[in-house]
Design a protein around this motif. Sequence first.
Motif, PDB file in Angstrom:
ATOM      1  N   LYS A   1      -0.736   9.948   4.025  1.00  0.00           N
ATOM      2  CA  LYS A   1      -0.636   8.675   3.313  1.00  0.00           C
ATOM      3  C   LYS A   1      -0.752   7.502   4.287  1.00  0.00           C
ATOM      4  O   LYS A   1      -1.443   6.509   3.996  1.00  0.00           O
ATOM      5  CB  LYS A   1       0.689   8.602   2.549  1.00  0.00           C
ATOM      6  N   LEU A   2      -0.115   7.608   5.429  1.00  0.00           N
ATOM      7  CA  LEU A   2      -0.174   6.526   6.411  1.00  0.00           C
ATOM      8  C   LEU A   2      -1.597   6.346   6.939  1.00  0.00           C
ATOM      9  O   LEU A   2      -2.054   5.222   7.150  1.00  0.00           O
ATOM     10  CB  LEU A   2       0.796   6.814   7.563  1.00  0.00           C
ATOM     11  N   GLN A   3      -2.304   7.451   7.144  1.00  0.00           N
ATOM     12  CA  GLN A   3      -3.699   7.356   7.566  1.00  0.00           C
ATOM     13  C   GLN A   3      -4.557   6.685   6.495  1.00  0.00           C
ATOM     14  O   GLN A   3      -5.449   5.879   6.807  1.00  0.00           O
ATOM     15  CB  GLN A   3      -4.248   8.748   7.879  1.00  0.00           C
ATOM     16  N   GLU A   4      -4.285   6.987   5.251  1.00  0.00           N
ATOM     17  CA  GLU A   4      -5.008   6.353   4.139  1.00  0.00           C
ATOM     18  C   GLU A   4      -4.768   4.842   4.135  1.00  0.00           C
ATOM     19  O   GLU A   4      -5.702   4.052   3.958  1.00  0.00           O
ATOM     20  CB  GLU A   4      -4.540   6.972   2.821  1.00  0.00           C
ATOM     21  N   VAL A   5      -3.506   4.462   4.352  1.00  0.00           N
ATOM     22  CA  VAL A   5      -3.165   3.041   4.428  1.00  0.00           C
ATOM     23  C   VAL A   5      -3.900   2.381   5.594  1.00  0.00           C
ATOM     24  O   VAL A   5      -4.451   1.274   5.470  1.00  0.00           O
ATOM     25  CB  VAL A   5      -1.643   2.866   4.582  1.00  0.00           C
ATOM     26  N   GLY A   6      -3.921   3.076   6.727  1.00  0.00           N
ATOM     27  CA  GLY A   6      -4.609   2.538   7.893  1.00  0.00           C
ATOM     28  C   GLY A   6      -6.093   2.325   7.647  1.00  0.00           C
ATOM     29  O   GLY A   6      -6.668   1.311   8.055  1.00  0.00           O
ATOM     30  N   GLN A   7      -6.721   3.271   6.971  1.00  0.00           N
ATOM     31  CA  GLN A   7      -8.153   3.151   6.677  1.00  0.00           C
ATOM     32  C   GLN A   7      -8.419   1.961   5.760  1.00  0.00           C
ATOM     33  O   GLN A   7      -9.388   1.214   5.951  1.00  0.00           O
ATOM     34  CB  GLN A   7      -8.655   4.446   6.038  1.00  0.00           C
ATOM     35  N   THR A   8      -7.539   1.762   4.791  1.00  0.00           N
ATOM     36  CA  THR A   8      -7.695   0.624   3.880  1.00  0.00           C
ATOM     37  C   THR A   8      -7.553  -0.696   4.619  1.00  0.00           C
ATOM     38  O   THR A   8      -8.384  -1.605   4.460  1.00  0.00           O
ATOM     39  CB  THR A   8      -6.653   0.703   2.747  1.00  0.00           C
ATOM     40  N   MET A   9      -6.522  -0.809   5.454  1.00  0.00           N
ATOM     41  CA  MET A   9      -6.285  -2.064   6.152  1.00  0.00           C
ATOM     42  C   MET A   9      -7.333  -2.321   7.232  1.00  0.00           C
ATOM     43  O   MET A   9      -7.689  -3.477   7.502  1.00  0.00           O
ATOM     44  CB  MET A   9      -4.869  -2.084   6.737  1.00  0.00           C
TER      45      MET A   9
ATOM     46  N   LEU B   1       0.816  -1.216   0.000  1.00  0.00           N
ATOM     47  CA  LEU B   1       0.000   0.000   0.000  1.00  0.00           C
ATOM     48  C   LEU B   1       0.848   1.265   0.000  1.00  0.00           C
ATOM     49  O   LEU B   1       0.396   2.330  -0.434  1.00  0.00           O
ATOM     50  CB  LEU B   1      -0.948  -0.008   1.197  1.00  0.00           C
ATOM     51  N   LEU B   2       2.078   1.145   0.494  1.00  0.00           N
ATOM     52  CA  LEU B   2       3.003   2.285   0.458  1.00  0.00           C
ATOM     53  C   LEU B   2       3.753   2.357  -0.873  1.00  0.00           C
ATOM     54  O   LEU B   2       4.532   3.300  -1.088  1.00  0.00           O
ATOM     55  CB  LEU B   2       4.012   2.175   1.607  1.00  0.00           C
ATOM     56  N   GLY B   3       3.539   1.376  -1.728  1.00  0.00           N
ATOM     57  CA  GLY B   3       4.239   1.356  -3.009  1.00  0.00           C
ATOM     58  C   GLY B   3       5.630   0.763  -2.923  1.00  0.00           C
ATOM     59  O   GLY B   3       6.393   0.815  -3.893  1.00  0.00           O
ATOM     60  N   ALA B   4       5.978   0.200  -1.767  1.00  0.00           N
ATOM     61  CA  ALA B   4       7.290  -0.407  -1.578  1.00  0.00           C
ATOM     62  C   ALA B   4       7.260  -1.873  -2.001  1.00  0.00           C
ATOM     63  O   ALA B   4       6.193  -2.431  -2.295  1.00  0.00           O
ATOM     64  CB  ALA B   4       7.716  -0.287  -0.119  1.00  0.00           C
ATOM     65  N   THR B   5       8.427  -2.488  -2.019  1.00  0.00           N
ATOM     66  CA  THR B   5       8.548  -3.889  -2.409  1.00  0.00           C
ATOM     67  C   THR B   5       8.789  -4.739  -1.173  1.00  0.00           C
ATOM     68  O   THR B   5       9.849  -4.639  -0.541  1.00  0.00           O
ATOM     69  CB  THR B   5       9.720  -4.088  -3.389  1.00  0.00           C
ATOM     70  N   PRO B   6       7.803  -5.553  -0.749  1.00  0.00           N
ATOM     71  CA  PRO B   6       8.001  -6.364   0.459  1.00  0.00           C
ATOM     72  C   PRO B   6       9.091  -7.408   0.259  1.00  0.00           C
ATOM     73  O   PRO B   6       9.145  -8.089  -0.770  1.00  0.00           O
ATOM     74  CB  PRO B   6       6.627  -7.026   0.663  1.00  0.00           C
ATOM     75  N   THR B   7       9.964  -7.509   1.259  1.00  0.00           N
ATOM     76  CA  THR B   7      11.076  -8.460   1.207  1.00  0.00           C
ATOM     77  C   THR B   7      11.138  -9.195   2.536  1.00  0.00           C
ATOM     78  O   THR B   7      11.286  -8.564   3.587  1.00  0.00           O
ATOM     79  CB  THR B   7      12.414  -7.721   0.955  1.00  0.00           C
ATOM     80  N   GLN B   8      11.008 -10.511   2.495  1.00  0.00           N
ATOM     81  CA  GLN B   8      11.006 -11.304   3.724  1.00  0.00           C
ATOM     82  C   GLN B   8      12.406 -11.327   4.343  1.00  0.00           C
ATOM     83  O   GLN B   8      13.372 -11.758   3.713  1.00  0.00           O
ATOM     84  CB  GLN B   8      10.562 -12.740   3.429  1.00  0.00           C
ATOM     85  N   VAL B   9      12.498 -10.847   5.575  1.00  0.00           N
ATOM     86  CA  VAL B   9      13.771 -10.837   6.305  1.00  0.00           C
ATOM     87  C   VAL B   9      13.479 -11.158   7.766  1.00  0.00           C
ATOM     88  O   VAL B   9      12.654 -10.500   8.404  1.00  0.00           O
ATOM     89  CB  VAL B   9      14.473  -9.456   6.204  1.00  0.00           C
ATOM     90  N   GLU B  10      14.155 -12.172   8.301  1.00  0.00           N
ATOM     91  CA  GLU B  10      14.010 -12.500   9.712  1.00  0.00           C
ATOM     92  C   GLU B  10      14.736 -11.456  10.562  1.00  0.00           C
ATOM     93  O   GLU B  10      15.682 -10.799  10.100  1.00  0.00           O
ATOM     94  CB  GLU B  10      14.574 -13.892  10.003  1.00  0.00           C
TER      95      GLU B  10
END
Length: 326
Positions: free
Chosen positions: A296-304, A179-188
């Motif tokens: 933008k973060l509030q928009e993401v929060g509303q969506t989730m 939702l932020l337009g970033a690329t999720p990358t799995q990292v422990e």
Amino acid sequence: MKHFTKAALTGVAMATLLVAPAVAQNAWDMPTPYGDGIFHTQNIMQFADDLRAKTDGSIDITVHSANSLFGHAEIKDAVRDGLVPIGEILLSRLANEDPIFALDSIPFLAASYDDAEALWQASREAVAEALAEQGLTVLYAVPWPGQSLYLRQEVTEPAQMEGLSFRAYNVATERLAELLGATPTQVEETDIPTAFSTGRVEAMITSPSTGANAQAWDFTTHYIDTQAWLPKNVVFVNTDAFEALSDEERAALLEAAAEAEARGWDMSRAETDEKIAALEAGGMIIMQPSEALAAKLQEVGQTMTAEWEAQAGDAGQAVVEAYRNR
């Protein structure tokens, strides 16, 4: 001779009974996931001491920290099945069982301690009811410090997040990155420093505690204090064990739990201040989100939140509505 020996032994036994210390009527083992240096565990140890004092030792809790008795994933079932009477877990670990357990991990729904406390008050009954169905009685809950952004550059515009490799560790953080337009990358968690130093990851969201413990100043430069969500640990007791207590013991247990909850929230706030100060001392730039980024973060929060409500149904929507209309 036999008569004398028997009498002597009887006398010794009676003397032992007279001088032996009183044994707790309820000697409880309590598994917890975290080490003794973690404030949650320190709070639990104080809770055990307080309860011992309030009941004159009739409830005596031995705390088994750092997964030493049961692993984190096993604690809830161990309490439910009566293997131990009481335990602590991270509430959101149960998200796959019921959406209500994931409510406190929705990004930007409750992005401050005051909001997180209000969300807990709105959702506590629903959480308690869901756990009661498994034979568990909620005693109290305490949050971790809020999750905030760590970056290798200053970010003030949402567009700057687009395309960044963003550390993800579960479905929610993957969705947040998307939702932020970033690329999720799995990292422990243990691989975070290496992932940043090799460029595999350029941003992450985690607590100031995790960041300070990992010495995030060695591989990031900016900390944006978003407090996106404040996930809680919950302490619960086996309902049968709770109901087996006397009225006085149950009252003492609930009183000690209420005190532990209030103290734990204060400890969490103090932990936040201490760890942010450690990040700053390490050389990181501490920022509040810009107006554009906050929007933008509030928009993401509303969506989730809307996505969670769709999954949780009417019951979940009622909780969120009660929180928003407080």
